[in-house]
Design a protein around this motif. Structure first.
Motif, PDB file in Angstrom:
ATOM      1  N   GLU A  97       1.154  -6.884   7.975  1.00 43.89           N
ATOM      2  CA  GLU A  97       2.374  -6.260   7.457  1.00 43.89           C
ATOM      3  C   GLU A  97       2.128  -5.721   6.060  1.00 43.89           C
ATOM      4  N   VAL A  98       2.613  -4.524   5.820  1.00 43.43           N
ATOM      5  CA  VAL A  98       2.448  -3.902   4.501  1.00 43.43           C
ATOM      6  C   VAL A  98       3.806  -3.443   3.996  1.00 43.43           C
ATOM      7  N   LEU A  99       4.116  -3.799   2.750  1.00 44.95           N
ATOM      8  CA  LEU A  99       5.308  -3.289   2.075  1.00 44.95           C
ATOM      9  C   LEU A  99       4.858  -2.118   1.207  1.00 44.95           C
ATOM     10  N   PHE A 100       5.308  -0.919   1.557  1.00 42.92           N
ATOM     11  CA  PHE A 100       4.834   0.284   0.865  1.00 42.92           C
ATOM     12  C   PHE A 100       5.630   0.533  -0.411  1.00 42.92           C
ATOM     13  N   GLU A 101       4.878   0.884  -1.474  1.00 42.18           N
ATOM     14  CA  GLU A 101       5.468   0.978  -2.809  1.00 42.18           C
ATOM     15  C   GLU A 101       5.366   2.350  -3.450  1.00 42.18           C
ATOM     16  N   SER A 102       4.370   3.149  -3.064  1.00 38.03           N
ATOM     17  CA  SER A 102       4.163   4.407  -3.788  1.00 38.03           C
ATOM     18  C   SER A 102       3.597   5.478  -2.867  1.00 38.03           C
ATOM     19  N   GLN A 103       3.735   6.723  -3.315  1.00 37.47           N
ATOM     20  CA  GLN A 103       3.208   7.872  -2.583  1.00 37.47           C
ATOM     21  C   GLN A 103       2.028   8.437  -3.352  1.00 37.47           C
ATOM     22  N   ASN A 108       1.075  14.111  -0.616  1.00 32.58           N
ATOM     23  CA  ASN A 108       2.158  14.569   0.254  1.00 32.58           C
ATOM     24  C   ASN A 108       2.416  13.674   1.467  1.00 32.58           C
ATOM     25  N   ASN A 109       1.358  13.136   2.053  1.00 29.98           N
ATOM     26  CA  ASN A 109       1.572  12.323   3.259  1.00 29.98           C
ATOM     27  C   ASN A 109       0.786  11.013   3.257  1.00 29.98           C
ATOM     28  N   THR A 110       0.379  10.552   2.092  1.00 30.92           N
ATOM     29  CA  THR A 110      -0.353   9.286   1.991  1.00 30.92           C
ATOM     30  C   THR A 110       0.452   8.302   1.141  1.00 30.92           C
ATOM     31  N   TYR A 111       0.655   7.104   1.706  1.00 32.84           N
ATOM     32  CA  TYR A 111       1.436   6.070   1.024  1.00 32.84           C
ATOM     33  C   TYR A 111       0.580   4.823   0.808  1.00 32.84           C
ATOM     34  N   GLN A 112       0.860   4.116  -0.278  1.00 34.22           N
ATOM     35  CA  GLN A 112       0.137   2.875  -0.563  1.00 34.22           C
ATOM     36  C   GLN A 112       1.111   1.714  -0.696  1.00 34.22           C
ATOM     37  N   VAL A 161      -3.333  -1.182   0.687  1.00 34.83           N
ATOM     38  CA  VAL A 161      -3.517  -0.494   1.971  1.00 34.83           C
ATOM     39  C   VAL A 161      -2.909   0.902   1.871  1.00 34.83           C
ATOM     40  N   ARG A 162      -3.626   1.889   2.378  1.00 31.22           N
ATOM     41  CA  ARG A 162      -3.110   3.258   2.419  1.00 31.22           C
ATOM     42  C   ARG A 162      -2.988   3.739   3.858  1.00 31.22           C
ATOM     43  N   ILE A 163      -1.957   4.566   4.090  1.00 27.99           N
ATOM     44  CA  ILE A 163      -1.707   5.078   5.435  1.00 27.99           C
ATOM     45  C   ILE A 163      -1.128   6.486   5.325  1.00 27.99           C
ATOM     46  N   LYS A 164      -1.421   7.318   6.295  1.00 28.34           N
ATOM     47  CA  LYS A 164      -0.839   8.659   6.335  1.00 28.34           C
ATOM     48  C   LYS A 164       0.419   8.616   7.197  1.00 28.34           C
ATOM     49  N   SER A 165       1.464   9.286   6.712  1.00 22.60           N
ATOM     50  CA  SER A 165       2.728   9.293   7.449  1.00 22.60           C
ATOM     51  C   SER A 165       3.542  10.506   7.054  1.00 22.60           C
ATOM     52  N   SER A 166       4.197  11.122   8.040  1.00 26.41           N
ATOM     53  CA  SER A 166       5.099  12.245   7.752  1.00 26.41           C
ATOM     54  C   SER A 166       6.451  11.741   7.273  1.00 26.41           C
ATOM     55  N   ALA A 167       6.755  10.463   7.546  1.00 23.16           N
ATOM     56  CA  ALA A 167       8.011   9.869   7.103  1.00 23.16           C
ATOM     57  C   ALA A 167       7.814   9.167   5.758  1.00 23.16           C
ATOM     58  N   ASN A 168       8.870   9.088   4.978  1.00 24.57           N
ATOM     59  CA  ASN A 168       8.834   8.398   3.691  1.00 24.57           C
ATOM     60  C   ASN A 168       8.799   6.888   3.925  1.00 24.57           C
ATOM     61  N   LEU A 169       7.720   6.224   3.483  1.00 25.73           N
ATOM     62  CA  LEU A 169       7.555   4.793   3.746  1.00 25.73           C
ATOM     63  C   LEU A 169       7.894   3.917   2.538  1.00 25.73           C
ATOM     64  N   ILE A 170       8.230   4.506   1.407  1.00 19.46           N
ATOM     65  CA  ILE A 170       8.461   3.701   0.202  1.00 19.46           C
ATOM     66  C   ILE A 170       9.629   2.744   0.419  1.00 19.46           C
ATOM     67  N   GLY A 171       9.362   1.461   0.156  1.00 17.04           N
ATOM     68  CA  GLY A 171      10.377   0.427   0.327  1.00 17.04           C
ATOM     69  C   GLY A 171      10.452  -0.138   1.725  1.00 17.04           C
ATOM     70  N   LYS A 172       9.585   0.338   2.623  1.00 12.42           N
ATOM     71  CA  LYS A 172       9.622  -0.135   4.005  1.00 12.42           C
ATOM     72  C   LYS A 172       8.446  -1.069   4.296  1.00 12.42           C
ATOM     73  N   TYR A 216      -9.727  -0.441  -1.494  1.00  8.52           N
ATOM     74  CA  TYR A 216      -8.528  -0.514  -0.676  1.00  8.52           C
ATOM     75  C   TYR A 216      -8.870  -0.281   0.794  1.00  8.52           C
ATOM     76  N   CYS A 217      -7.909  -0.647   1.665  1.00  5.01           N
ATOM     77  CA  CYS A 217      -8.091  -0.486   3.103  1.00  5.01           C
ATOM     78  C   CYS A 217      -7.318   0.728   3.586  1.00  5.01           C
ATOM     79  N   ILE A 218      -7.804   1.323   4.644  1.00  7.85           N
ATOM     80  CA  ILE A 218      -7.126   2.438   5.301  1.00  7.85           C
ATOM     81  C   ILE A 218      -6.589   1.916   6.630  1.00  7.85           C
ATOM     82  N   ALA A 219      -5.337   2.272   6.942  1.00  2.00           N
ATOM     83  CA  ALA A 219      -4.695   1.716   8.130  1.00  2.00           C
ATOM     84  C   ALA A 219      -4.016   2.808   8.950  1.00  2.00           C
ATOM     85  N   GLU A 220      -3.613   2.407  10.149  1.00  2.00           N
ATOM     86  CA  GLU A 220      -2.826   3.311  11.012  1.00  2.00           C
ATOM     87  C   GLU A 220      -1.694   2.516  11.610  1.00  2.00           C
TER      88      GLU A 220
END
Length: 427
Positions: A377-383, A386-390, A399-410, A423-427
């Motif tokens: 489980e990852v709690l995303f904090e920053s962008q 354009n499409n990469t969140y950490q 952990v970093r992940i690519k997403s078209s949706a805004n993941l901050i706070g999720k 850091y790790c890269i995830a999907e």
């Protein structure tokens, strides 16, 4: 009026900057970056090392040189521990100690009224109460540092902190609860409890660090609670058992080690042996799934021989820390160790630090690589772009992940697929 903060040092200093920042914002100040032009520049100093003092001096002079008409303010640990050195910084128009953070507005008004330099350094005294500071936000983030303890009674032989922070004192649980509720209402999802000697929280009171965690975990909206740096000899079996009962608690333990050599630990006036430290690490890993243990290690302390260093190195390798902060010993005037001299040459300290860092990095790389293919489980904090969140796992793995949706706070379930740098890269 525009004010800019430049903060050096630990998470406690960062919390205190947020506290002073909110005081100024509530009085109508606009808070800007220290890289921007401002009417007031506030340097919140650290004095743990001589390098920290040097950075403080450099930035005080830089801000005054950059904008001669600005008011430059010095606060934090340096003026508290070394008041004469702080007063000698003529570029600082207002100087006050960390004991007086709550007076920042009054001191600014005094300076503006009298048009004279203001110096207000109030020494810490035995019996001082915890200053009931609180915050409602944390620089628009979703993770907030919350100071619940100040001061230290340990008197490690190398450390200036008791002079700069005074004796142990603790925030009352009722005040903590009000603060956490306010932070949760403003969108904070993760709380990091911090202190100068955090594990001494509640000393001479009827509560302890586990009670503070319980309070935070009980607040709706708070999803995670973690602890700042801890002293290993304060973490009892009872504390461990009570922490493990909270599902919101993050099992990331930063246990200050300093050395894996018992002779060096004794010279440092640390209050545990390497064997006791190792037993605690084993207990934590047995109790918590995916426990992460990180630490600080000092090299080149007074009378540390090459064989002492090797003993410490081998100990670090045996614990297999998830991350290690390595630093060479820096003599601090006024400490017990400073009276004994600094007998390890600078080049040798740097060599030992380099060796320790390389071994620690190997251990961390193996740890990260072994996570590939695992779900977490990852709690995303920053962008990042354009499409990469950490974000961070409960064990504080970036952990970093690519997403078209805004993941901050999720909080998102992810699968680790690769490792890049630290850091790790995830999907």
């Amino acid at each position: 009026m525009k004010a800019a903060f430049y903060t050096l040092g630990c998470k406690v200093n960062q919390y205190e900057t947020e506290y002073m920042s909110e005081l100024l914002k509530n009085a109508g100040f606009e808070i800007v970056s220290p890289h921007q032009e401002a009417d007031y520049y506030i340097v919140n100093s650290c004095t743990v090392t001589a390098t920290a003092d040097q950075k403080t001096r450099q930035n005080i002079r830089k801000f005054k040189r950059k904008n001669p008409n600005s008011v430059v303010i010095l606060t934090g640990c340096m003026p508290q521990a070394f008041p004469q050195e702080a007063k000698a910084l003529k570029e600082a128009d207002i100087i006050f100690s960390n004991k007086n953070d709550g007076d920042i507005l009054n001191l600014i008004n005094e300076y503006n009224t009298n048009k004279r330099r203001v110096v207000n350094i109030d020494p810490h005294k035995t019996g001082d109460e915890f200053w009931n500071c609180s915050i409602t936000d944390f620089n628009d983030r979703i993770r907030a540092f919350v100071k619940i303890e100040d001061g230290c009674d340990r008197f490690c032989s190398y450390c200036i902190i008791p002079m700069s922070r005074g004796r142990v004192r603790s925030k009352e649980l009722t005040d903590l609860k009000k603060e956490i509720i306010s932070l949760a209402n403003n969108g904070i999802k993760e709380i990091v409890l911090v202190g100068i000697n955090l594990s001494a929280y509640g000393k001479n009171k009827d509560f302890d660090i586990a009670d503070a965690v319980d309070i935070c975990c009980s607040i709706d909206g708070i999803e995670r609670v973690r602890l700042g740096s801890l002293e290993p000899d304060h973490i009892t079996d009872d504390i461990i058992e009570r922490l493990s009962a909270n599902k919101k608690f993050c099992p990331q333990f930063h246990l200050s080690l300093q050395s894996g050599c018992n002779k060096t630990l004794k010279n440092m006036n640390r209050h545990y042996t390497a064997e006791e430290y190792k037993a605690l690490c084993e207990k934590l890993r047995e109790t918590f799934d995916d426990a992460s243990i990180t630490t600080d290690v000092m090299v080149g302390f007074h009378q540390e021989t090459k064989s002492d260093f090797i003993e410490s190195l081998e100990f670090v390798k045996s614990i297999k820390f998830e991350k290690v902060h390595v630093f060479p010993y820096s003599e601090r005037k006024g400490t017990v160790a400073s009276k004994k001299g600094d007998d390890v040459p600078r080049q040798e300290k740097e060599r030992r630090a380099s060796v320790m860092i390389k071994e620690a990095e190997k251990i961390r790389r193996r740890y990260l690589t072994e996570l590939i293919g695992k779900n977490t489980e990852v709690l995303f904090e920053s962008q990042i772009d354009n499409n990469t969140y950490q974000g961070y796992t409960k064990s504080y793995l970036p952990v970093r992940i690519k997403s078209s949706a805004n993941l901050i706070g999720k909080t998102v379930n992810v699968k680790i697929i690769d490792v890049f740098e630290d850091y790790c890269i995830a999907e």
